[in-house]
Design an enzyme around this catalytic site. Structure first.
Site, PDB file in Angstrom:
ATOM      1  N   GLU A 147       0.256  -0.739   0.145  1.00  0.00           N
ATOM      2  CA  GLU A 147      -0.526  -0.325   0.335  1.00  0.00           C
ATOM      3  C   GLU A 147       0.659   0.791  -0.127  1.00  0.00           C
ATOM      4  OE1 GLU A 147      -2.074  -3.171   2.993  1.00  0.00           O
ATOM      5  OE2 GLU A 147       0.268  -2.375   2.016  1.00  0.00           O
ATOM      6  N   ALA A 165      16.786 -46.672  -9.392  1.00  0.00           N
ATOM      7  CA  ALA A 165      16.858 -48.398 -10.147  1.00  0.00           C
ATOM      8  C   ALA A 165      16.645 -48.912  -8.904  1.00  0.00           C
ATOM      9  CB  ALA A 165      17.903 -48.174 -11.195  1.00  0.00           C
ATOM     10  N   LEU A 193      22.197 -29.497  -1.049  1.00  0.00           N
ATOM     11  CA  LEU A 193      21.065 -29.272  -0.487  1.00  0.00           C
ATOM     12  C   LEU A 193      21.058 -27.217  -0.572  1.00  0.00           C
ATOM     13  CD1 LEU A 193      19.675 -31.026   1.944  1.00  0.00           C
ATOM     14  CD2 LEU A 193      19.048 -31.487  -0.888  1.00  0.00           C
ATOM     15  N   PRO A 235      11.895 -41.759   0.022  1.00  0.00           N
ATOM     16  CA  PRO A 235      10.537 -41.820  -0.010  1.00  0.00           C
ATOM     17  C   PRO A 235      10.160 -42.193   1.200  1.00  0.00           C
ATOM     18  CG  PRO A 235      11.950 -44.034  -0.171  1.00  0.00           C
ATOM     19  CD  PRO A 235      12.321 -42.928  -0.901  1.00  0.00           C
ATOM     20  N   GLY A 286       7.050 -40.494   2.452  1.00  0.00           N
ATOM     21  CA  GLY A 286       5.348 -40.836   3.299  1.00  0.00           C
ATOM     22  C   GLY A 286       5.637 -40.589   4.588  1.00  0.00           C
TER      23      GLY A 286
END
Length: 494
Positions: A57, A167, A208, A423, A427
């Site tokens: 603003e 893989a 990271l 995972p 999860g």
């Protein structure tokens, strides 16, 4: 409620402006504002560019000047009614003589809320609820933080069409294309923290960090030195606030607004600019040459250009008056200002390793000096790991309490989390209802065996599926990017 076409159009522009603040305002919200004069013509536009800087603003009103009197202001978030590092926007609107204010989303922060009530009490017409959904979406990270007391969590994964993220032998570089990986770095750069599990650290030894030049903010404009020299002096009318870039082989750092000339130029032949000193009170001092080859040429970084107020010590203040600059390989940053002023900062994300048993190797790349790192360990673990440790209770006797982790990150001003890694951790976040957005990169390839992208997520039967809704399906190079959100958000208040 039937929304007049004019209100919808101007609020849509305010939402667009708000998006320019992504990645630079944390722990503040992204906010956009459009001010019309009494005849309904656009007189000023603005967005909140960085924490501690002028609110949307204030930027728009400064651009509008006396034309704001008797006009209308469109703002994506209820004007604040408290004094923090800046004054209350409700009073700024009153002092400007605005006759009507249109608001998309009420402020859920009790410390800042009340602007609408103050405006009404002083005779200003207030309309609320215009393009609420769009305004909530552009500000979803901060609204999650303000409403739930925890950061907004985006889970990212890359996989083959059959859902494999690695893989059978554990290799995973590279499933997706360079275009997809560049897009990931863009999203990383917009986040306050990148979170990964110890399994990923041990398997891949990741950095990271966000790649140099990956800034998400559309207001950060990357240009080579050659491109800079060839362009007109005006940086453009569409991006008040901070502009800049990092990268190898020469880069340009700009900070300015409207028709002002660029106020800072940094060049170098190495990736990143490191610890470039201020150039004196007037910004006309020496180049500030450094051993790494970086220079700051003719910098003029002052409060008038960055904070819109022209006051030394407000926002960025004057370059070299107790400030300087830092642009690191891990991300883009600008600091400056007189003593006590935080300046404007576009910082690289915090790295967080979820490591219950403190198994992070001391020589892991995530513990280097490219960005700050927090290692979350169980409170019952004895370790001599030399790192910034966050001790947390365990969840059901096993992994860490992720709710506690997010509360601790929120207490450190982390508004948005970018969840990466394996995972198992993904999860756990999904099972505990802590994922707000899923970004999936699918490669046109098949593995048939190997590691799945998501581990156990608390689903025992088909009726317990975690349902999502697609928001976007986009080609990214040869791959496809899918963005989806949970259909329900337990505990989320509207």
């Amino acid at each position: 409620m039937e929304i007049p076409a004019q209100d919808a159009a101007h609020m849509a522009r305010a939402v667009e402006l708000a998006g320019h603040g992504h990645g630079t305002t944390s722990p503040n919200p992204v906010v956009g504002c459009v001010v019309l004069d009494a005849d309904g013509r656009v007189a000023g536009e603005g967005f909140h560019a960085y924490a501690g800087g002028p609110h949307a603003e204030v930027v728009a009103l400064a651009q509008a000047g006396e034309r704001a009197r008797g006009g209308t202001a469109y703002v994506t978030l209820e004007p604040c009614d408290h004094t923090g590092r800046t004054g209350p926007c409700s009073r700024a609107l009153l002092e400007a003589g605005v006759a009507r204010v249109v608001i998309a989303v009420p402020d859920p922060n009790p410390k800042a809320a009340g602007g609408a009530a103050r405006l009404r009490a002083h005779g200003v017409a207030v309309t609320s609820g215009v393009l609420t959904e769009a305004a909530e979406r552009v500000n979803e990270e901060w609204l999650t933080y303000a409403r739930l007391g925890r950061p907004h969590v985006t889970w990212k994964f890359a996989a083959t069409l059959d859902g494999r993220s690695a893989a059978e032998d554990g290799t995973s570089k590279w499933i997706t294309s360079p275009e997809a990986r560049a897009d990931v770095h863009r999203l990383r750069a917009a986040s306050d923290a990148i979170v990964a599990g110890i399994g990923t650290v041990l398997a891949d030894d990741p950095h990271l960090t966000a790649r140099p030049g990956s800034a998400y903010n559309p207001g950060l404009v990357a240009r080579s030195a050659a491109e800079y020299d060839a362009r007109p002096t005006a940086p453009g009318r569409d991006t008040p606030g901070v502009r800049g870039s990092t990268g190898a082989g020469g880069h340009v750092l700009e900070a300015g607004a409207g028709d002002e000339a660029p106020v800072a130029v940094a060049r170098g032949d190495v990736p990143g600019v490191r610890d470039v000193p201020g150039t004196g009170p007037d910004g006309a001092g020496p180049d500030g040459a450094r051993p790494d080859g970086a220079r700051l040429d003719g910098a003029r970084l002052d409060g008038a250009r960055l904070d819109g107020a022209g006051r030394e010590g407000a926002g960025v203040g004057r370059w070299g008056a107790g400030g300087g600059s830092l642009v690191s390989d891990a991300g883009f940053g600008v600091t400056g200002g007189s003593s006590g002023s935080p300046g404007a900062v576009v910082r690289g994300p915090l790295r967080v390793v979820v490591d219950p048993s403190a198994r992070t190797p001391q020589d892991a790349r995530v513990l280097d000096d490219q960005a700050p790192t927090l290692v979350a360990v169980a409170d019952d673990v004895d370790t001599d790991l030399k790192a910034d440790l966050l001790r947390l209770p365990r969840h059901d006797g096993g992994g860490l309490d992720l709710h506690a982790l997010l509360r601790e990150l929120a207490a450190r001003g982390v508004v948005s989390v970018f969840l990466e890694g394996g995972p198992t951790l993904a999860g756990a976040f999904v099972e505990q209802g802590l994922v707000d957005r899923v970004v999936a990169y699918l490669a046109p390839a098949l593995l048939g065996s190997g590691r799945a992208a998501l581990g156990a997520a608390g689903v025992r039967t088909i009726g317990e599926l975690h349902h999502l809704k697609f928001d976007e399906i986009s080609p990214i190079g040869p791959d496809v990017r899918l963005i989806a959100r949970p259909t329900t958000q337990p505990g989320r208040e509207k």
